[in-house]
Design a protein around this motif. Structure first.
Motif, PDB file in Angstrom:
ATOM      1  N   ARG A 202      66.021  30.205  17.248  1.00  0.00           N
ATOM      2  CA  ARG A 202      66.150  30.520  15.828  1.00  0.00           C
ATOM      3  C   ARG A 202      67.117  31.690  15.653  1.00  0.00           C
TER       4      ARG A 202
ATOM      5  N   CYS B  80      65.617  23.445  16.491  1.00  0.00           N
ATOM      6  CA  CYS B  80      66.627  24.349  17.059  1.00  0.00           C
ATOM      7  C   CYS B  80      66.153  24.816  18.427  1.00  0.00           C
TER       8      CYS B  80
ATOM      9  N   PRO C 284      64.873  19.127  11.916  1.00  0.00           N
ATOM     10  CA  PRO C 284      64.390  20.499  11.789  1.00  0.00           C
ATOM     11  C   PRO C 284      64.255  21.262  13.103  1.00  0.00           C
TER      12      PRO C 284
ATOM     13  N   THR D 118      63.626  25.226   9.866  1.00  0.00           N
ATOM     14  CA  THR D 118      63.855  24.811  11.243  1.00  0.00           C
ATOM     15  C   THR D 118      62.796  25.423  12.142  1.00  0.00           C
ATOM     16  N   TYR D 119      62.615  24.802  13.317  1.00  0.00           N
ATOM     17  CA  TYR D 119      61.553  25.197  14.222  1.00  0.00           C
ATOM     18  C   TYR D 119      62.031  25.053  15.661  1.00  0.00           C
TER      19      TYR D 119
ATOM     20  N   HIS E 217      67.497  15.438   7.452  1.00  0.00           N
ATOM     21  CA  HIS E 217      67.244  16.782   7.977  1.00  0.00           C
ATOM     22  C   HIS E 217      66.581  16.692   9.342  1.00  0.00           C
TER      23      HIS E 217
ATOM     24  N   GLY F  74      70.612  20.421   9.695  1.00  0.00           N
ATOM     25  CA  GLY F  74      69.438  20.991  10.357  1.00  0.00           C
ATOM     26  C   GLY F  74      69.304  22.468  10.098  1.00  0.00           C
ATOM     27  N   GLY F  75      68.721  23.192  11.063  1.00  0.00           N
ATOM     28  CA  GLY F  75      68.506  22.770  12.424  1.00  0.00           C
ATOM     29  C   GLY F  75      69.783  22.430  13.191  1.00  0.00           C
ATOM     30  N   THR F  76      69.543  21.833  14.342  1.00  0.00           N
ATOM     31  CA  THR F  76      70.634  21.379  15.207  1.00  0.00           C
ATOM     32  C   THR F  76      70.437  19.902  15.461  1.00  0.00           C
TER      33      THR F  76
END
Length: 412
Positions: A42, A39, A37, A50-51, A35, A97-99
């Motif tokens: 959002r 981005c 997390p 994600t953050y 993972h 993710g996320g990205t």
């Protein structure tokens, strides 16, 4: 904000698993989920863990993330060995993710290399990364392919600008043909993700997106109904009356259109929301989830399952990194599934597969406790029993729309 973690029992500081986790492990595939997390922005509908950089603040560096993930890989290897879980090469790796592709391709390669060095990769292993269309270049995709990635899943979501704007997606839909071509040139298989039921999306908009996806000639398409989750920006917009709540009938109609368009293009459903060009193009990592295999989730908020033990990591990247720096498991909670819980999960997940659900594994029979329910489900046109697969039921298209009702009928 992503949802709260479930309640559960404490995870031992060293992450130790009970001896029961090893039972039958030699016969089960092992997958690794990584993972990432982070981005850039959002999305308003997203409740994943994600953050963005502004949400993270200090102490949770993207630049250090690959090394942090390697620490959990090392911990995982030790936990599995001490529990007596069979040593197996990894069958599938999925970076989500996320990205993930916000990280340099070299960082993703570093994480994959550490999985390979720790467990080995099985011959023909499937290795996937998710990607936003605006987060890759020809060079980054080539680097991923050279590192051993075999597959990329692009978050297309829609081909219609006003729908993408409602979803807070930042990419230009006209970029999709380019990124798919770059992935093909790098030797990667291609999947695209679509979302239907966005507020303001017309039937014509959805068909436009489907046709655009088909024109890309992907190997795989995922099509998910939009869910409005509490705590998200879109959830607040719906609550305030700024956006309408998605309509169940509209979603059902759009699913049927997706089934028609994708099937006509040569993509067959193998799971309710997933379509593949050939059986070999189905996402093997996700199939492992639905079939109850073993997987270890690396990263903040990631979930894992080994031999009927399920656990989940602390959510915030800072807390996650801190625990690993202290030599402790990042696990926040766990549960040991009893026989009833495992059977419920087998039904809930297995019924969604086109291969059908085996009602009494290994017997080829319909158990007495299911006979009446199965007869009623057949009469209602929700399931069928393939003649060549005795003791199995498979969802009809109507059943796919009402899969939860099928599960309720088959469980106490």
């Amino acid at each position: 904000m992503s949802p709260a973690l479930p309640a559960g029992d404490p995870v031992p500081a060293d992450g130790a698993l009970p001896a029961t986790a090893a039972v039958g492990s030699a016969e089960r595939d092992l997958g690794i989920y990584l993972h990432v997390p982070f981005c850039r922005v959002r999305c308003g509908y997203c409740d994943f863990n994600t953050y963005t950089a502004t949400e993270l603040g200090g102490g949770a560096s993207q630049a250090a993330y690959a090394d942090t993930a390697r620490r959990e890989i090392d911990l995982a290897a030790g936990v599995l060995a001490r529990a007596g879980v069979a040593e197996r090469p990894v069958s599938t790796v999925f970076v989500g993710g996320g990205t993930p592709t916000l990280l340099p391709a070299a960082d993703l390669a570093t994480m994959l290399d550490h999985v390979r060095a720790t467990w080995g990769l099985a011959p023909g292993a499937e290795v996937t990364t998710e990607a936003n269309p605006d987060s890759v270049t020809p060079a980054s995709l080539e680097e991923l392919a050279c590192a051993g990635f075999t597959r990329v899943s692009f978050g297309m979501q829609s081909a219609v600008p006003h729908v993408l704007a409602t979803l807070d997606r930042t990419h230009d839909p006209e970029r999709l043909p380019d990124v798919v071509r770059w992935a093909r040139e790098a030797g990667l298989a291609v999947s695209v993700d679509l979302i239907y039921g966005t507020p303001g999306e017309s039937a014509a908009d959805w068909r436009t997106s489907l046709e655009a996806a088909v024109d890309l000639e992907p190997d795989h398409v995922s099509a998910y109904a939009l869910g409005i989750e509490p705590g998200t920006k879109m959830g607040a917009q719906v609550r305030r009356g700024e956006l309408p709540m998605p309509d169940d009938d509209d979603a059902a109609a759009k699913y049927e259109v997706a089934d028609d368009v994708l099937t006509a293009a040569g993509l067959s459903w193998y799971e309710v929301s997933n379509f593949a060009r050939t059986p070999q193009d189905a996402c093997r990592h996700n199939l492992a989830y639905w079939r109850g295999a073993d997987w270890w989730g690396i990263g903040p908020g990631a979930h894992s399952h080994v031999g009927g033990v399920r656990w989940w990591n602390v959510k915030h990247p800072r807390a996650y990194a801190h625990r690993l720096e202290q030599g402790q498991s990042p696990g926040a909670g766990q549960e040991l599934l009893d026989d009833d819980a495992r059977e419920l999960e087998r039904i809930m997940l297995g019924v969604r597969l086109a291969e059908g659900l085996e009602l009494a594994p290994g017997t080829g029979r319909v158990p007495e406790r299911h006979r009446r329910a199965v007869a009623e489900l057949i009469a209602e046109g929700l399931v069928e029993m393939p003649p060549a697969r005795q003791g199995r039921i498979a969802l009809t298209r109507r059943g796919r729309l009402l899969a939860d009702a099928v599960v309720r009928a088959l469980t106490p």
